[in-house]
Design an enzyme around this catalytic site. Structure first.
Site, PDB file in Angstrom:
ATOM      1  N   CYS A  64      17.063  71.086  25.246  1.00 44.22           N
ATOM      2  CA  CYS A  64      18.014  71.068  26.570  1.00 44.22           C
ATOM      3  C   CYS A  64      18.783  69.194  26.897  1.00 44.22           C
ATOM      4  CB  CYS A  64      16.827  70.908  27.688  1.00 44.22           C
ATOM      5  SG  CYS A  64      17.891  70.087  29.545  1.00 44.22           S
ATOM      6  N   CYS A  81      18.444  67.404  29.990  1.00 43.27           N
ATOM      7  CA  CYS A  81      17.359  66.907  29.975  1.00 43.27           C
ATOM      8  C   CYS A  81      17.000  65.564  28.734  1.00 43.27           C
ATOM      9  CB  CYS A  81      16.377  67.210  30.015  1.00 43.27           C
ATOM     10  SG  CYS A  81      16.501  69.295  30.143  1.00 43.27           S
ATOM     11  N   ASP A  82      17.130  65.384  27.347  1.00 43.49           N
ATOM     12  CA  ASP A  82      17.681  63.788  26.388  1.00 43.49           C
ATOM     13  C   ASP A  82      18.158  63.904  25.511  1.00 43.49           C
ATOM     14  OD1 ASP A  82      14.131  65.280  26.989  1.00 43.49           O
ATOM     15  OD2 ASP A  82      14.830  66.531  25.192  1.00 43.49           O
TER      16      ASP A  82
END
Length: 318
Positions: free
Chosen positions: A138, A141-142
């Protein structure tokens, strides 16, 4: 057999949030948080730092965030069962929910089982190796983590998701490589052009990543040409899988309407499924956003909709 007002299948931000709202509404929810099918707490249990969830200015680890959500759900009286649900029967009402050890009936059901990111079996990239140590599924997300800033990053995939992830990563990376085993992208034309024309994105055609190397974090990747078999070692600061997700719906045995990609169909703007009294929250019904905060939001929606639905059923379910 015990009959409850609402059963929640799945944990993570959607399931735990649904439990918090349902418990505060005095619905006395029973939550099956899972066990063998995946870690209780969902995908965030395999995530290190979460820096985009509101309220944590310094970030928080995925497991710590889920533990706090679990405690909050329990505080308001949620019955939490650490077991998988093997089967549900939606043809009868109350619905039958069969866990690994516990069978109950529920007047309403919230499905919050999430989705599992697809990963390839690449030496060095697995659990206990470098997964979540510079390897993610992701980018949103990261990707903004300091670990990936100003590094050369690699994205595996060839569809719209791969292009979206790669272009997103260009905000932080010095260079982003899309590794694709074919000679053209599966992505839509407009997305493919976005990748091909981006100055910080480069396509590696006819290629796969055959190995990931690093001590504590990703340091290098081995790129193999599938046509001639030649391998090349490259410096890498991170690797992202962008080959899709599999929604966790097998236990439903086709009893709910699904999209062609396997995600549960809900009435637009709600969490209502095609079966009265059954609601779906989180990534199991969201193939667009797939974020912890949006999952939590739909968990809240599901609980509120359950409360209203039960209220309309009269004294029998109240």
């Amino acid at each position: 057999m015990k009959v409850v007002k609402v059963a929640i299948v799945g944990s993570g931000p959607a399931g735990y949030t649904a439990a918090i709202y349902a418990a505060r509404a005095k619905l006395e929810p029973t939550l099956f948080e899972g066990f063998y099918s995946g870690p209780a707490g969902g995908q965030l249990m395999t995530t290190t730092d979460v820096e985009n969830y509101p309220g944590f200015s310094e970030g928080i680890t995925g497991p710590a965030l889920m533990e706090e959500c679990r405690k909050q759900a329990a505080r308001f009286g949620t019955e939490i069962l650490t077991e998988d649900v093997k089967n549900v029967d939606l043809s009868c009402h109350p619905f039958l929910v069969e866990g690994a050890k516990t069978k109950i009936k529920a007047h309403a059901l919230i499905v919050a089982t999430g989705a599992t990111a697809k990963r390839l079996e690449i030496p060095g990239a697995g659990d206990g190796e470098l997964w979540q140590k510079g390897i993610s599924a992701c980018a949103v997300c990261d990707g903004a983590m300091p670990l990936f800033r100003d590094k050369e990053l690699y994205v595996i995939g060839g569809g719209d998701s791969a292009v979206e992830e790669a272009v997103y990563l260009t905000k932080y990376a010095s260079k982003v490589y899309i590794v694709h085993r074919r000679d053209e992208l599966r992505a839509s034309k407009i997305m493919a052009e976005r990748a091909l024309n981006h100055p910080k994105v480069e396509l590696l055609w006819h290629s796969v990543i055959s190995r990931v190397v690093g001590k504590e974090f990703v340091e290098k990747v081995m790129i193999k040409n599938v046509e001639d078999g030649k391998e090349e070692e490259r410096v890498a600061g991170g690797l992202f899988f962008a080959i899709g997700h599999t929604p966790n719906t097998a236990f439903l045995n086709g009893q709910l309407r699904l999209h062609g990609n396997g995600y549960i169909v809900v009435e637009p703007g709600t969490t209502k499924t095609n079966v009265q009294g059954v609601f779906a929250a989180g990534d199991v019904q969201d193939h667009v956003y797939r974020q912890a905060v949006t999952a939590a939001g739909t968990g809240c929606m599901a609980a509120l909709e359950v409360e209203r639905w039960l209220g309309h059923q009269g004294d029998e379910s109240s």
